[in-house]
Design an enzyme around this catalytic site. Structure first.
Site, PDB file in Angstrom:
ATOM      1  N   GLU A   1       0.905  -1.120   0.093  1.00 42.94           N
ATOM      2  CA  GLU A   1      -0.083   0.054  -0.014  1.00 42.94           C
ATOM      3  C   GLU A   1       0.847   1.148   0.147  1.00 42.94           C
ATOM      4  O   GLU A   1       0.381   2.089  -0.593  1.00 42.94           O
ATOM      5  CB  GLU A   1      -1.077   0.075   1.168  1.00 42.94           C
ATOM      6  CG  GLU A   1      -2.110  -0.937   1.151  1.00 42.94           C
ATOM      7  CD  GLU A   1      -1.643  -2.467   1.339  1.00 42.94           C
ATOM      8  OE1 GLU A   1      -0.481  -2.677   1.904  1.00 42.94           O
ATOM      9  OE2 GLU A   1      -2.696  -3.153   1.621  1.00 42.94           O
TER      10      GLU A   1
ATOM     11  N   PHE B   1     -11.154  -7.580  13.552  1.00 40.99           N
ATOM     12  CA  PHE B   1     -10.420  -8.203  12.510  1.00 40.99           C
ATOM     13  C   PHE B   1     -10.021  -7.016  11.581  1.00 40.99           C
ATOM     14  O   PHE B   1     -10.802  -6.560  11.073  1.00 40.99           O
ATOM     15  CB  PHE B   1     -10.589  -9.412  11.799  1.00 40.99           C
ATOM     16  CG  PHE B   1      -9.719 -10.026  10.759  1.00 40.99           C
ATOM     17  CD1 PHE B   1      -8.428 -10.557  11.184  1.00 40.99           C
ATOM     18  CD2 PHE B   1      -9.887  -9.776   9.424  1.00 40.99           C
ATOM     19  CE1 PHE B   1      -7.491 -10.721  10.244  1.00 40.99           C
ATOM     20  CE2 PHE B   1      -9.081 -10.285   8.457  1.00 40.99           C
ATOM     21  CZ  PHE B   1      -7.694 -10.746   8.896  1.00 40.99           C
ATOM     22  N   GLN B   2      -8.756  -6.659  11.313  1.00 38.85           N
ATOM     23  CA  GLN B   2      -8.289  -5.598  10.442  1.00 38.85           C
ATOM     24  C   GLN B   2      -8.795  -4.401  10.946  1.00 38.85           C
ATOM     25  O   GLN B   2      -9.396  -3.493   9.915  1.00 38.85           O
ATOM     26  CB  GLN B   2      -8.472  -5.764   9.072  1.00 38.85           C
ATOM     27  CG  GLN B   2      -7.611  -7.113   8.754  1.00 38.85           C
ATOM     28  CD  GLN B   2      -7.510  -7.374   7.194  1.00 38.85           C
ATOM     29  OE1 GLN B   2      -8.335  -7.125   6.599  1.00 38.85           O
ATOM     30  NE2 GLN B   2      -6.365  -8.016   6.946  1.00 38.85           N
TER      31      GLN B   2
ATOM     32  N   LYS C   1     -17.185  -0.686   5.811  1.00 40.16           N
ATOM     33  CA  LYS C   1     -17.851  -1.616   4.629  1.00 40.16           C
ATOM     34  C   LYS C   1     -19.313  -1.569   4.634  1.00 40.16           C
ATOM     35  O   LYS C   1     -19.821  -1.566   3.408  1.00 40.16           O
ATOM     36  CB  LYS C   1     -17.414  -3.031   5.019  1.00 40.16           C
ATOM     37  CG  LYS C   1     -17.647  -3.978   3.821  1.00 40.16           C
ATOM     38  CD  LYS C   1     -17.062  -5.312   4.324  1.00 40.16           C
ATOM     39  CE  LYS C   1     -17.330  -6.450   3.216  1.00 40.16           C
ATOM     40  NZ  LYS C   1     -16.739  -7.810   3.613  1.00 40.16           N
TER      41      LYS C   1
ATOM     42  N   MET D   1      24.702   7.603   2.600  1.00 39.80           N
ATOM     43  CA  MET D   1      24.572   8.810   3.404  1.00 39.80           C
ATOM     44  C   MET D   1      24.917   8.678   4.833  1.00 39.80           C
ATOM     45  O   MET D   1      25.570   9.280   5.468  1.00 39.80           O
ATOM     46  CB  MET D   1      23.385   9.642   3.154  1.00 39.80           C
ATOM     47  CG  MET D   1      23.600  10.831   3.718  1.00 39.80           C
ATOM     48  SD  MET D   1      22.108  11.834   3.237  1.00 39.80           S
ATOM     49  CE  MET D   1      22.687  12.783   1.713  1.00 39.80           C
TER      50      MET D   1
END
Lengths: 537, 168
Positions: free
Chosen positions: A47, A109-110, A159, A467
């Site tokens: 993502e 969940f999630q 949702k 760096m």
């Protein structure tokens, strides 16, 4: 109409043609609506890349980018991209799925509070609880993302809300009572600025990304040509004025050019336009332009007076204010001052490092400048490769250099190049990256392969975090945690994705390799072997 | 470091308080008190925020608050043209011996006793912060068992309204 269909309709109303995303359970209704729409979905491999690609897309086209992720981990993976876009003021609308409203707050969940998590580094966010508000919210989100000081806006849609129904009407206008950005500069302040400029002996302009966001490059060039004022810029201001412009004097800051910094310290009147001049551009609060009075022009009033003491604050859009300044200004007597700066500039010598193994990255980027077209887009990652590109790749004509200036996000270059190539298929796109940053986003090779994007990855491989190595050497004498032993054979790696590459061991081999890459019809890797001791400046 | 009182109109929506308190904490601004509630317009809430800071900090606070999309208007309330009130509830130890003296102080301050038990009195007091401070000093010797304050609320004096006030 189903709310998810309404979201797609609204996106079409906002002329969205491409979205970058990654599906998951909580955005299934939206994906179902996207499936049957005219909007093209680019499936990224993580993502964070969706947001960086949307950023590359937005910057190269000057439009709003769109990214989509699911709830929970999908949303948290977006966060680095959102913060990156926020720090560089990139216009973007990000959609996340959220668990159904009746489950919210139960740690299901999630589930994650993404509006809360992104709050410190987002222009605005919406948690949609009522589907009927979707058209208004999307209209507002695009307005907020693209006006005033641009930035990312998040819309979190549970949702069940995506499945709700609503009467679809897209609003004509936006009215947000707490959001009225000042676009027109205050005439009194502009007149004061002009008077001050007329009386100054050593005027200097320092520009930042605001010139690009405001699409004011032409106005800037006209103004400085008419007024005869030299220009320096920040990292984000690369491309504001072409490097071959007679009044161009280079990048300031800790990684800028000594002659540009000298110009700032010698100037008696500094006009800062569209730049916040944070710590990398200055040596610290109160140390920048100590001998100068400051005129600060910015669309964001909160930037004025934050990092610099300002004599004449001017809030407004850079393009608009420059147009006013052009009208009011006459040619200034700066010949001697400009001549002094030219002499300082011409007397600068590159750091000498003769017994290197591999290419000289600075020479490579200058050579690249001779090869690429006038419309080419170069993305740069973060680390030595960013500064090599910023200092040595000549941004002339309509070229663009896209990099993460504010947040300094490694892994930006590859997905940003994907976004830029999708936005501008006819332009050459080159992703400059080190071997560290490459591996932070190398999963995007899949996205490049899947979409057959003919872009060139210019990889500087020193098998180190160069760096950090340099900072540790300079600051501590010893290095730790920077050795990337275990790197893959990058040519074989891209081969596994079905495209080829050339390894370059010295400067003479580069031009042919790059030309081969630019002529390829698929992604192409040019890997330059770099001496681990190579310096940034 | 001076004390400043800001009156802030915001959208009356969930998430607004979090945006504002988050802004104060992440930018390191010191907040003395924050009081919030609905206004005459139910879509608008009004916050009274008491902050500490020099002129630079105050300007930054106002500008950063203004950047929040949910913030509609901000004004500074100068003490000479504004009225300030805070409500405090204090539960103080009271015995049969000293109950009368506490009651006397309560009436001098025009506070009121709103709950009584065998060993305590609960007092309600409204006033500006100096008055409340003075009252609490007098209560302290008796033993303050619990104390709760609303934070300062404030309005401009006279017929001036925030909606008509020009933001500086």
């Amino acid at each position: 109409m189903k709310a998810a269909d309404a979201i797609v309709k609204c996106l079409q109303k906002e002329n969205v043609e491409i979205v970058f995303g990654y599906p998951g359970g909580a955005v299934l209704p939206l994906y179902e609506s996207l499936r049957s729409s005219s909007i093209k979905h680019i499936l990224v491999r993580q993502e964070q890349a969706a947001v960086h690609s949307a950023s590359g897309y937005a910057r190269s086209l000057g439009r709003v980018g769109v990214a989509i992720g699911t709830s929970g981990p999908g949303a948290t993976n977006l966060i680095t991209g959102i913060a990156t876009a926020y720090m560089d003021s990139i216009p973007m609308v990000v959609f996340t799925g959220q668990v159904s409203t009746e489950l919210m707050g139960r740690d299901v969940f999630q589930e994650v509070d993404i509006t809360g998590a992104t709050e410190p580094f987002i222009k605005h966010s919406y948690l949609v609880k009522d589907a009927t508000q979707i058209p208004r919210i999307i209209k507002e989100a695009f307005h907020l993302a693209s006006t005033g000081r641009p930035g990312p806006v998040l819309i979190d849609v549970p949702k069940d809300v995506q499945n709700d129904r609503l009467d679809y009407v897209y609003p004509q206008d936006v009215s947000i009572r707490g959001y009225k950005p000042t676009v027109q500069g205050h005439m009194g302040q502009i007149k004061r600025a002009i008077r001050k400029l007329r009386n100054s002996k050593r005027p200097l302009i320092c520009v930042g990304g605001g010139i690009l966001r405001s699409k004011a490059q032409e106005e800037l060039a006209n103004f400085v040509t008419k007024a005869k004022i030299p220009v320096v810029h920040t990292l984000m201001g690369i491309g504001a004025l072409p490097v071959d412009h007679p009044y161009y004097f280079g990048m300031v800051g800790s990684h800028g050019f000594a002659h540009a910094n000298r110009a700032v310290s010698q100037s008696d009147l500094l006009v800062v336009i569209g730049a916040r001049v944070a710590d990398r551009a200055t040596a610290g609060p109160g140390l920048f332009a100590k001998n100068a009075e400051i005129i600060h022009i910015d669309i964001d009033p909160a930037e004025i007076g934050k990092n610099l003491g300002t004599l004449i604050p001017t809030v407004g859009d850079a393009k608009n204010i420059l147009q006013q300044l052009i009208k009011g200004i006459t040619s200034l007597a700066t010949d001697q001052w400009v001549q002094n700066l030219r002499e300082i500039k011409d007397s600068q010598k590159d750091v000498l490092f003769e017994d290197r193994v591999g290419v000289n990255p600075k020479v490579i980027l200058k050579t690249l400048g001779g090869i690429l077209e006038d419309t080419a887009i170069v993305t740069a990652d973060v680390g030595q490769n960013q500064i090599w590109a910023a200092r040595n790749f000549p941004v002339t004509g309509k070229r663009q250099l896209l990099t993460s200036g504010g947040l300094g996000t490694m892994g930006y270059s590859l997905p940003a190049a994907v976004g830029a190539k999708i936005a501008c298929p006819d332009y050459q796109v080159v992703a400059v990256v080190g071997d560290g940053g490459f591996q932070m986003s190398m999963f995007e090779l899949g996205t490049m392969a899947q979409n057959g994007l003919p872009l060139v990855i210019l990889l500087f491989n020193n098998s180190r975090l160069g760096m950090v190595r340099e900072l540790q050497n300079d600051g501590y004498g010893e290095c730790f945690g920077i050795d990337l032993t275990g790197n893959p054979d990058f040519i074989k790696l891209v081969g596994a994705y079905g495209f080829s590459g050339i390894r370059v061991h010295n400067d003479d081999q580069f031009a042919d390799a790059m030309k081969t890459g630019l002529a390829a019809t698929k992604p192409f890797l040019v890997e330059c072997i770099v001496d681990p001791k190579e310096s940034t400046l | 470091m001076n004390r400043h009182i800001l009156s802030v109109l915001v959208e009356n929506q969930s998430g607004v308080l979090s945006r504002i308190s988050g802004l104060f904490s992440r930018r390191g601004y010191n907040i003395d008190s924050l009081a919030v509630g609905e206004t005459e317009d139910p879509t608008v809430s009004r916050m009274t925020i008491v902050v500490q800071g020099d002129d630079y900090i105050l300007e930054q606070i106002k500008k950063q608050l203004n950047k929040l999309i949910d913030v509609i208007k901000i004004i500074s309330l100068a003490p000479n043209v504004s009225v300030f009130r805070e409500l405090v509830l204090v539960k103080v130890s009271a015995t049969e011996k000293n109950r009368a003296s506490i009651t006397e102080i309560v009436s001098i301050f025009r506070a009121s006793i709103i709950d009584v038990s065998n060993s305590t009195l609960t007092v309600e007091l409204t006033g500006d912060q100096e008055k409340i401070q003075a009252f609490l000093e007098l209560m302290r010797p008796y033993g303050i068992k619990e104390l709760v304050r609303t934070g300062l609320s404030a309005l401009q004096r006279g017929d001036t309204q925030i909606s008509q006030t020009v933001t500086e």
